[in-house]
Design a protein around this motif. Structure first.
Motif, short mmCIF file in Angstrom:
data_model
loop_
_atom_site.label_atom_id
_atom_site.label_comp_id
_atom_site.label_asym_id
_atom_site.label_seq_id
_atom_site.Cartn_x
_atom_site.Cartn_y
_atom_site.Cartn_z
N ARG A 18 0.83 -1.20 0.00
CA ARG A 18 0.00 0.00 0.00
C ARG A 18 0.86 1.26 0.00
NH1 ARG A 18 -5.01 -0.19 3.98
NH2 ARG A 18 -4.70 2.03 3.57
N ARG A 19 1.94 1.22 0.78
CA ARG A 19 2.85 2.35 0.82
C ARG A 19 3.46 2.58 -0.56
NH1 ARG A 19 5.08 0.92 5.61
NH2 ARG A 19 6.56 -0.35 4.47
N LYS A 20 3.79 1.50 -1.26
CA LYS A 20 4.37 1.61 -2.59
C LYS A 20 3.37 2.19 -3.58
CE LYS A 20 6.50 -1.25 -6.21
NZ LYS A 20 6.89 -2.62 -6.59
N GLN A 21 2.12 1.72 -3.54
CA GLN A 21 1.11 2.23 -4.45
C GLN A 21 0.86 3.71 -4.20
OE1 GLN A 21 -2.33 -0.24 -3.93
NE2 GLN A 21 -1.42 -2.02 -4.91
N ARG A 22 0.77 4.09 -2.91
CA ARG A 22 0.52 5.49 -2.58
C ARG A 22 1.67 6.38 -3.05
NH1 ARG A 22 0.52 4.85 2.30
NH2 ARG A 22 2.35 5.93 3.05
N ALA A 23 2.90 5.92 -2.81
CA ALA A 23 4.07 6.71 -3.21
C ALA A 23 4.14 6.85 -4.72
CB ALA A 23 5.34 6.08 -2.66
N GLU A 24 3.86 5.78 -5.45
CA GLU A 24 3.91 5.85 -6.91
C GLU A 24 2.84 6.79 -7.46
OE1 GLU A 24 3.57 1.85 -8.20
OE2 GLU A 24 5.69 1.38 -7.89
N THR A 25 1.66 6.77 -6.85
CA THR A 25 0.60 7.67 -7.30
C THR A 25 0.99 9.13 -7.08
OG1 THR A 25 -1.07 6.00 -6.80
CG2 THR A 25 -1.83 8.27 -7.06
N MET A 26 1.49 9.44 -5.88
CA MET A 26 1.89 10.80 -5.60
C MET A 26 3.10 11.21 -6.45
SD MET A 26 -0.35 11.83 -3.61
CE MET A 26 0.41 13.44 -3.47
N GLY A 27 4.01 10.26 -6.71
CA GLY A 27 5.15 10.55 -7.57
C GLY A 27 4.70 10.90 -8.98
N PHE A 71 -4.95 14.35 -0.82
CA PHE A 71 -4.67 14.23 0.61
C PHE A 71 -5.01 12.83 1.12
CE2 PHE A 71 -4.57 18.88 0.64
CZ PHE A 71 -3.50 19.10 1.49
N MET A 72 -6.07 12.22 0.56
CA MET A 72 -6.42 10.87 0.96
C MET A 72 -5.31 9.89 0.63
SD MET A 72 -7.52 7.81 -0.49
CE MET A 72 -8.19 8.35 -2.05
N LEU A 73 -4.72 10.02 -0.58
CA LEU A 73 -3.62 9.15 -0.97
C LEU A 73 -2.37 9.45 -0.15
CD1 LEU A 73 -4.06 9.20 -4.84
CD2 LEU A 73 -4.48 7.27 -3.33
N LEU A 74 -2.11 10.73 0.07
CA LEU A 74 -0.92 11.12 0.81
C LEU A 74 -0.95 10.61 2.24
CD1 LEU A 74 1.73 12.77 0.73
CD2 LEU A 74 0.40 14.74 1.49
N GLU A 75 -2.12 10.66 2.87
CA GLU A 75 -2.26 10.24 4.26
C GLU A 75 -2.60 8.76 4.41
OE1 GLU A 75 -5.30 12.83 5.61
OE2 GLU A 75 -4.05 14.64 5.54
N ASP A 76 -2.79 8.05 3.30
CA ASP A 76 -3.11 6.62 3.32
C ASP A 76 -4.33 6.35 4.21
OD1 ASP A 76 -2.91 3.96 2.68
OD2 ASP A 76 -1.53 3.49 4.31
N GLN A 77 -5.41 7.05 3.97
CA GLN A 77 -6.61 6.86 4.77
C GLN A 77 -7.25 5.51 4.50
OE1 GLN A 77 -9.17 10.21 4.11
NE2 GLN A 77 -7.59 11.70 4.63
N TYR A 78 -7.19 5.04 3.25
CA TYR A 78 -7.67 3.71 2.90
C TYR A 78 -7.11 3.34 1.54
CZ TYR A 78 -11.15 6.59 0.46
OH TYR A 78 -11.75 7.54 -0.32
N GLY A 79 -7.23 2.06 1.20
CA GLY A 79 -6.72 1.56 -0.07
C GLY A 79 -7.60 0.46 -0.61
N VAL A 80 -7.24 -0.05 -1.77
CA VAL A 80 -8.02 -1.11 -2.40
C VAL A 80 -8.01 -2.35 -1.50
CG1 VAL A 80 -8.18 -2.64 -4.40
CG2 VAL A 80 -7.53 -0.26 -4.70
N VAL A 100 -13.40 -1.47 -0.61
CA VAL A 100 -12.89 -0.56 -1.65
C VAL A 100 -12.42 -1.38 -2.85
CG1 VAL A 100 -11.21 1.22 -2.18
CG2 VAL A 100 -12.19 1.09 0.11
N GLU A 101 -12.95 -1.06 -4.00
CA GLU A 101 -12.55 -1.75 -5.23
C GLU A 101 -11.63 -0.90 -6.10
OE1 GLU A 101 -16.02 -3.12 -7.30
OE2 GLU A 101 -16.09 -4.96 -6.12
N ALA A 102 -11.75 0.40 -6.00
CA ALA A 102 -10.90 1.28 -6.82
C ALA A 102 -10.83 2.64 -6.14
CB ALA A 102 -11.44 1.41 -8.24
N VAL A 103 -9.66 3.28 -6.26
CA VAL A 103 -9.45 4.61 -5.70
C VAL A 103 -8.77 5.47 -6.76
CG1 VAL A 103 -8.36 5.96 -3.88
CG2 VAL A 103 -9.18 3.66 -3.37
N THR A 104 -9.37 6.59 -7.08
CA THR A 104 -8.77 7.55 -8.00
C THR A 104 -8.72 8.91 -7.30
OG1 THR A 104 -10.85 8.22 -9.04
CG2 THR A 104 -9.75 6.29 -9.94
N LEU A 105 -8.15 9.89 -8.00
CA LEU A 105 -8.11 11.23 -7.42
C LEU A 105 -9.49 11.86 -7.34
CD1 LEU A 105 -4.91 12.78 -9.05
CD2 LEU A 105 -5.20 12.01 -6.70
#
Length: 323
Positions: free
Chosen positions: A106-115, A172-181, A194-199
């Protein structure tokens, strides 16, 4: 009747001849261009060549800066994706290793999205600045262009306030890792997986199979049942006149047996289950509480197994459950 002829207004965008004349007339106050003119001994064609070289230099510098910015962002993203474990203080088991693997992914997915978002922003800012600088070097007035872009931005901002709100909330949701798939969350409007998360939106599927599309800007609170670890607990009501020490000892044996079960200890349960003792008391019953820390979303499975084992143990000891 005489018609007054209005003078023809000059076009804010010069033609090719004007561009060439403007570049050939001199470098103005540009120190870089002036330095190139000096290198050519101030020949007649020097301003034009110096302007061309300056434009090429601006483009090259912009590309190099963009590459460096993307490399820095990528390095920061990789460092953020390989964060430390939050279960280091727990006993190392297959269960805690599973938590660490899940959190790392999850940390990897969040970091890649923000990157990805940061790389796009850096590219737009750097290349946009370079384009404006080149236009200015070509003697094209950029003030009307900036004014038009500003007016367009204000119009889009007023017309797409909800969209901008959704994007900011999603970042901010992705940055703070509030939830994930895969997380089970409660957004107030719906509860589900959660099935999908977008901006812009979050897609949930509830227990009945309905799919919910929730705009990120409308989510004011989130209850996450799947982050880090979960806790399973059951209440065991026995008769008021039951032997409390005996019941407590029986429940402790049940939890020890469950903790010793390889199928649960190594893959589901994180810490040894605990018997809290008397949770409630009334004139007809005494209620004991048993608790176990589990992997995320595994609390229901462990609670069902605890109920089966407690029921069998109470039946074997001849202790009846209270109504």
């Amino acid at each position: 009747m005489f018609l007054l002829a209005t003078p023809k207004q000059p076009s804010p965008i010069p033609d090719l001849e004007q561009l060439a004349n403007g570049m050939a007339n001199g470098c103005g106050t540009d120190p870089v261009c002036s330095a190139f003119v000096g290198l050519f001994q101030k020949a007649a064609w020097a301003p034009l060549v110096a302007s061309v070289i300056t434009i090429v230099l601006i483009v090259v510098i912009a590309i190099v800066v963009r590459k460096l910015a993307q490399r820095v962002i990528t390095r920061v993203v990789n460092r953020a994706a390989s964060g430390t474990s939050i279960t280091g203080r727990l006993r190392r088991t297959q269960a805690t290793d599973g938590i660490d693997a899940l959190l790392h992914e999850r940390r990897k997915q969040r970091a890649e999205t923000m990157g990805s978002v940061l790389r796009h922003i850096a590219s737009i800012v750097i290349m946009g600045t370079a384009i404006l600088t080149v236009l200015d070097r070509l003697t094209i007035p950029i003030a009307p262009l900036l004014t038009s872009v500003g007016i367009l931005g204000v119009a889009i901002g007023f017309g797409a306030q909800e969209l901008v709100k959704d994007f900011i909330a999603g970042m901010f949701m992705l940055l703070e890792d509030q939830y994930g798939v895969g997380d089970v969350i409660d957004t107030g409007a719906a509860i589900g997986t959660v099935e999908a998360v977008t901006l812009r939106v979050t897609r949930l599927r509830d227990a009945d199979g309905r799919v919910w599309y929730i705009r990120n800007g409308t989510i004011t609170r989130v209850g996450n049942e799947s982050q880090g670890w979960s806790r399973a607990y059951i209440d065991v009501p026995v008769a008021y006149d039951a032997d409390v020490p005996e019941v407590r000892e029986l429940l402790k044996r049940v939890t020890e047996e469950l903790w010793s079960d390889h199928d649960y200890r190594e893959s589901v349960i994180v810490e040894e289950p605990a018997v809290y003792g008397i949770e409630q008391i009334s004139d007809t019953s005494v209620i004991f509480r048993v608790s176990a820390k589990t992997l995320p979303s595994k609390q229901a499975e462990v609670a069902r197994e605890l109920r089966l084992r407690v029921k069998a143990a109470l039946d074997g000891a001849g202790i009846a459950l209270a109504a």
